[in-house]
Write a protein that holds these residues in place. Structure first.
Motif, PDB file in Angstrom:
ATOM      1  N   GLY A  83       0.783  -1.224   0.000  1.00 27.11           N
ATOM      2  CA  GLY A  83       0.000   0.000   0.000  1.00 27.11           C
ATOM      3  C   GLY A  83       0.818   1.278   0.000  1.00 27.11           C
ATOM      4  O   GLY A  83       0.303   2.356   0.305  1.00 27.11           O
ATOM      5  N   ASP A  84       2.116   1.180  -0.362  1.00 28.45           N
ATOM      6  CA  ASP A  84       2.945   2.375  -0.437  1.00 28.45           C
ATOM      7  C   ASP A  84       2.492   3.266  -1.589  1.00 28.45           C
ATOM      8  O   ASP A  84       1.875   2.804  -2.551  1.00 28.45           O
ATOM      9  CB  ASP A  84       4.410   2.004  -0.682  1.00 28.45           C
ATOM     10  N   THR A  85       2.825   4.541  -1.494  1.00 31.35           N
ATOM     11  CA  THR A  85       2.712   5.454  -2.622  1.00 31.35           C
ATOM     12  C   THR A  85       4.121   5.863  -3.002  1.00 31.35           C
ATOM     13  O   THR A  85       4.805   6.545  -2.235  1.00 31.35           O
ATOM     14  CB  THR A  85       1.885   6.703  -2.276  1.00 31.35           C
ATOM     15  N   THR A 107      11.033   8.672  -3.826  1.00 30.74           N
ATOM     16  CA  THR A 107      10.709   8.682  -2.409  1.00 30.74           C
ATOM     17  C   THR A 107       9.299   8.123  -2.270  1.00 30.74           C
ATOM     18  O   THR A 107       8.576   8.004  -3.265  1.00 30.74           O
ATOM     19  CB  THR A 107      10.832  10.102  -1.817  1.00 30.74           C
ATOM     20  N   SER A 108       8.905   7.759  -1.067  1.00 29.51           N
ATOM     21  CA  SER A 108       7.605   7.088  -0.897  1.00 29.51           C
ATOM     22  C   SER A 108       6.925   7.474   0.408  1.00 29.51           C
ATOM     23  O   SER A 108       7.581   7.814   1.398  1.00 29.51           O
ATOM     24  CB  SER A 108       7.791   5.557  -0.891  1.00 29.51           C
ATOM     25  N   TYR A 109       5.597   7.399   0.386  1.00 23.95           N
ATOM     26  CA  TYR A 109       4.812   7.276   1.610  1.00 23.95           C
ATOM     27  C   TYR A 109       4.674   5.778   1.873  1.00 23.95           C
ATOM     28  O   TYR A 109       4.289   5.017   0.972  1.00 23.95           O
ATOM     29  CB  TYR A 109       3.405   7.846   1.424  1.00 23.95           C
ATOM     30  N   LEU A 110       4.960   5.341   3.092  1.00 27.96           N
ATOM     31  CA  LEU A 110       4.849   3.929   3.426  1.00 27.96           C
ATOM     32  C   LEU A 110       4.357   3.754   4.849  1.00 27.96           C
ATOM     33  O   LEU A 110       4.216   4.734   5.590  1.00 27.96           O
ATOM     34  CB  LEU A 110       6.192   3.218   3.243  1.00 27.96           C
ATOM     35  N   ASP A 111       4.103   2.488   5.228  1.00 27.88           N
ATOM     36  CA  ASP A 111       3.600   2.159   6.568  1.00 27.88           C
ATOM     37  C   ASP A 111       2.447   3.083   6.965  1.00 27.88           C
ATOM     38  O   ASP A 111       2.407   3.643   8.060  1.00 27.88           O
ATOM     39  CB  ASP A 111       4.719   2.229   7.605  1.00 27.88           C
ATOM     40  N   VAL A 112       1.506   3.225   6.056  1.00 30.78           N
ATOM     41  CA  VAL A 112       0.363   4.110   6.271  1.00 30.78           C
ATOM     42  C   VAL A 112      -0.643   3.429   7.193  1.00 30.78           C
ATOM     43  O   VAL A 112      -1.048   2.289   6.969  1.00 30.78           O
ATOM     44  CB  VAL A 112      -0.309   4.452   4.926  1.00 30.78           C
TER      45      VAL A 112
END
Length: 219
Positions: A83-85, A107-112
């Motif tokens: 579910g990362d972006t 780079t990423s958004y993760l562990d949302v």
């Protein structure tokens, strides 16, 4: 047994916080400073692989890919399975001898965690030509601003290898607060177990962090 002093509750009058606004639409583009961030697609894999194909880039990052196809597949797996972006970072102006429009990193958004309104910024890698300049703070400012002001995040965290002093200093310069060390946290590429240094920014701190980053980017 040694004595223990519990930490002080810094927010004793806390109020309910709404869930994170998630997911992020594919059409979202983050732009400002020296960079533009777009969500990763398979078409980006070759440019991204070429930009990051340096030994120094992968010194503290496990899983160096052998090809653009492998790299693209690994990013796609993180997006679909975890579910990362994942974002692709492009220059909006010439930097480090590279022209505007060049792909310089990811780079990423993760562990949302939607219900807890928190996420992490990680898997950040740039071509060495842009290290130490405006690219990283520009990208982090855009990501932090989007997280707090558009997604409604209450907490954004960042972490890095205890041996990666360059990354730790870069995170600290953003205005993120060090929270400690997560010991024996995850394996490195060579199989040794990494300690991770943890930083965070919370919603109450964002106005001051935002102001500091804007002053840094627009002196």
């Amino acid at each position: 047994m040694s004595s223990y002093t519990p930490p002080v509750d810094e927010r004793p009058d806390d109020t309910p916080w709404p869930a994170l606004k998630w997911p992020i639409a594919d059409a979202v583009v983050l732009s400002g400073g020296s960079v533009t961030l777009t969500k990763f697609t398979a078409a980006d894999a070759h440019e991204l692989f070429a930009a990051l194909d340096h030994e120094a880039v992968w010194a503290h990052v496990p899983g160096r890919p052998a090809s653009a196809e492998q790299f693209g597949a690994s990013i796609a797996e993180r997006v679909t399975e975890r579910g990362d972006t994942a974002w692709v970072v492009r220059l909006s102006e010439a930097v480090g001898g590279l022209a505007a429009g060049a792909v310089v990193g990811t780079t990423s958004y993760l562990d949302v965690v939607v219900g807890a309104a928190r996420l992490e910024i990680g898997w950040t890698m740039y071509t060495p030509a842009v290290w130490g300049g405006r690219v990283n703070p520009s990208a982090k400012f855009l990501l932090l601003r989007h997280a707090f002001e558009e997604l409604g995040a209450g907490r954004v965290q960042l972490k890095t290898d205890i041996r990666n002093h360059r990354s730790q200093r870069a995170i600290a310069r953003l205005g993120a607060r060090p929270e400690g060390v997560l010991r024996r946290y995850q394996p490195r590429a060579d199989g040794t177990m990494r300690d991770s240094v943890l930083f965070s920014v919370i919603a109450e701190e964002w106005p001051a962090v935002s102001s500091g980053l804007q002053e840094r980017l627009n002196p």
